[in-house]
Structures are given as C-alpha cells and as structure tokens.
Design a protein around this motif. Structure first.
Motif, short mmCIF file in Angstrom:
data_model
loop_
_atom_site.label_atom_id
_atom_site.label_comp_id
_atom_site.label_asym_id
_atom_site.label_seq_id
_atom_site.Cartn_x
_atom_site.Cartn_y
_atom_site.Cartn_z
N LEU A 1 -5.16 1.08 8.45
CA LEU A 1 -4.49 0.66 7.23
C LEU A 1 -3.74 -0.65 7.45
N VAL A 2 -3.03 -0.73 8.56
CA VAL A 2 -2.28 -1.95 8.89
C VAL A 2 -3.23 -3.12 9.08
N THR B 1 1.38 4.91 0.91
CA THR B 1 0.81 5.90 1.82
C THR B 1 1.92 6.59 2.60
N ASP B 2 1.67 7.82 2.98
CA ASP B 2 2.58 8.54 3.86
C ASP B 2 2.03 8.60 5.28
N ASP B 3 0.93 7.90 5.51
CA ASP B 3 0.28 7.90 6.82
C ASP B 3 -0.11 6.48 7.20
N ARG B 4 0.80 5.77 7.86
CA ARG B 4 0.59 4.36 8.23
C ARG B 4 -0.29 4.30 9.48
N THR B 5 -1.59 4.24 9.29
CA THR B 5 -2.52 4.22 10.41
C THR B 5 -2.80 2.79 10.86
N GLU C 1 3.24 -4.65 3.48
CA GLU C 1 4.09 -3.52 3.82
C GLU C 1 3.54 -2.24 3.20
N THR C 2 3.94 -1.12 3.75
CA THR C 2 3.57 0.18 3.19
C THR C 2 4.80 0.84 2.59
N THR D 1 0.86 -1.19 0.00
CA THR D 1 0.00 0.00 0.00
C THR D 1 0.89 1.23 0.00
#
Length: 279
Positions: free
Chosen positions: A199-200, A192-196, A220-221, A190
C-alpha cells in the motif's frame, strides 16, 4: 489537457442554495479560464385538470415540476453570474419528458471538458442525474454541494486525492491534472486500517508519477476505525480544510453500491466540499 469548456445543467426549483451554487459554479469556470455552457430543461408533463374546492384555496400553489418561470429564474441567475464574472457563456433551454432529462444532459456533457453539478443533499433525482452523467458522458464531473455553497472557494488551492489503487481512481487523477497542477497543496490519502508495504509503495509510486507532471504531492494513510470510507474521507477533508477531493466512482459494481451503499453513494449523496469525480 487544460480545462477550457465546461457544462452546467440547470434543473429544478430556483431556491436560494441552488442560485448560490450556480453563481459559485460560474466562478469556478472563470478561475479555470474556461467557457461555460448552460442547459436548462423543463419537464414536459401532462397534468390532468384539477377541481379546486372552495375550502382548499392552497391547492393551486402546491409544489410541482419546474415550470417556465422557474427555468427563466435559473437562466437569469446564470446569465447575471456570467456577466459579473466576465467570461464567455452560452445558455439554452428546452422542454423534454422527465425520463429523458438525465440522458439528454449526458449527451450534452460529451462536448465539454468538465460538467459542474449543483448537488442537493440526499436527493434521489440529483443522484440519478449524476450517475447517468458518470456512466454515459465519458467526462469528469465537479460536484458542488448546495448545503455548503457559502463556504466553497472557486480556487482549488488545497486538493485531496482519494487513492484506492483502482483504475477508476487513476482515470480521475488524469482528468484532474489541470486542477492538481494549479493547486498549492496536493495530498494523496488512502483509508485503511492495515498499512502494508504494498500500500505504501502504491502511494509512493503515485506521488512519483505526479511529480513528473509538476505536481508535488504527499502520501498518507488514514484509519477507518469502523466508519464508512466515504464518511472518513469527508471528515478528513473538512478537518484539513481541503477545497476539493479528486476520486474515482464506483469501485464496486453499480448495483452493489445502489443496494448496499458505498463510497460513491455516500459522497454524491452529500459531498463534503467540491468533488471531482470520474468513472
């Protein structure tokens, strides 16, 4: 459901990269253990008579729509590749108006498990055909980038899933299950610059779902860093030696992507590797 029946449109000029892409697409069908059907279409156009001046001898050789000779070259390349691969193959040809080519290909694609599409980089005609296949065939596509054809492998050992939590991505994963089950490594990514936490959890849930189908994936992000998601995905796939990307098409509206650009437009304009895509 296993992939047993694949479709290959044969369109355009028989240039070297196109012929190499046909060969590689046939190799993929062989690796899947599938039958392959090819359809070659010639543009039915009305050409006004031309008056050639003596000082313009090159005018007769100007580029134009694909003709019968070009079509036969594409068909010969397909037949020869299928013979070398030793797989079941059928081919047909026809002459149709240019504005009907994409829709006719989509109609034929409905009767196959997967459509293989050689892709010229940033070619508007190819992009139109891909978009029509996506929206009108109801079947997944496998994009073969002609500019990278020599480096492509017909076996998908390392596969990347571009996961954006959308219904379209979920549909693409379902369509790609036979490919994912045969892969040695599957990585869910994924951008993204925001690993929430949400999201995980989404990525973990997908990994858990895949495990039930015998697919042991990791999640992984990857940070976007201000770049477009399509470029980030392509760069990550190349730097990690991915054989194929699985992704959903048009997360935003089709019109918005056409006007402003988007992940789908970036990827179909210049696929970084094999791309299996569904809508």
């Amino acid at each position: 459901m296993p992939i047993k029946d694949v479709f290959l449109p044969l369109i355009g000029q028989p240039a070297g990269p196109t012929l190499a892409a046909i060969e590689k697409c046939v190799s993929v069908a062989a690796a899947l253990g599938a039958r392959i059907n090819a359809l070659a279409l010639e543009e039915e156009v009305f050409a006004r008579p031309k008056v050639l001046l003596p000082e313009d001898p090159g005018a007769a050789g100007a580029d134009g729509p694909a003709g019968a000779a070009d079509l036969q070259s594409l068909l010969n390349a397909f037949t020869d590749a299928a013979s070398r691969a030793g797989i079941r193959a059928e081919s047909r040809s026809g002459k149709v108006p240019p504005d009907q080519i994409a829709s006719i290909l989509a109609e034929h694609a409905r009767f196959s498990d997967l459509t293989l599409v050689p892709v010229k980089p940033h070619d508007s005609r190819t992009e139109h055909i891909i978009e029509t296949l996506l929206f009108e065939s109801g079947r997944p596509l496998l994009l073969c980038p002609e500019q990278r054809v020599e480096a492509l492998r017909p076996e998908f050992e390392n596969v990347m899933i571009a996961w954006d939590h959308s219904a379209r991505a979920a549909r693409a994963i379902g369509d790609a299950l036979p490919v994912l089950q045969a892969a040695a490594s599957v990585r869910v990514v994924t951008v993204t610059d925001d690993r929430t936490d949400a999201l995980v959890q989404s990525g973990a849930s997908l990994v858990d779902h895949l495990r039930e189908h015998g697919v042991y994936a990791s999640f992984e992000t990857v940070g976007g860093g201000g770049s477009s998601i399509g470029k980030v995905l392509g760069g990550w796939a190349n730097s990690n030696a991915m054989d194929a990307i699985v992704m959903g098409a048009y997360h935003h509206s089709r019109l918005n992507e056409i006007v402003w650009g988007g992940v789908t437009k970036t990827v179909i304009g210049q696929p970084p590797c094999w791309v299996m895509i569904s809508h």
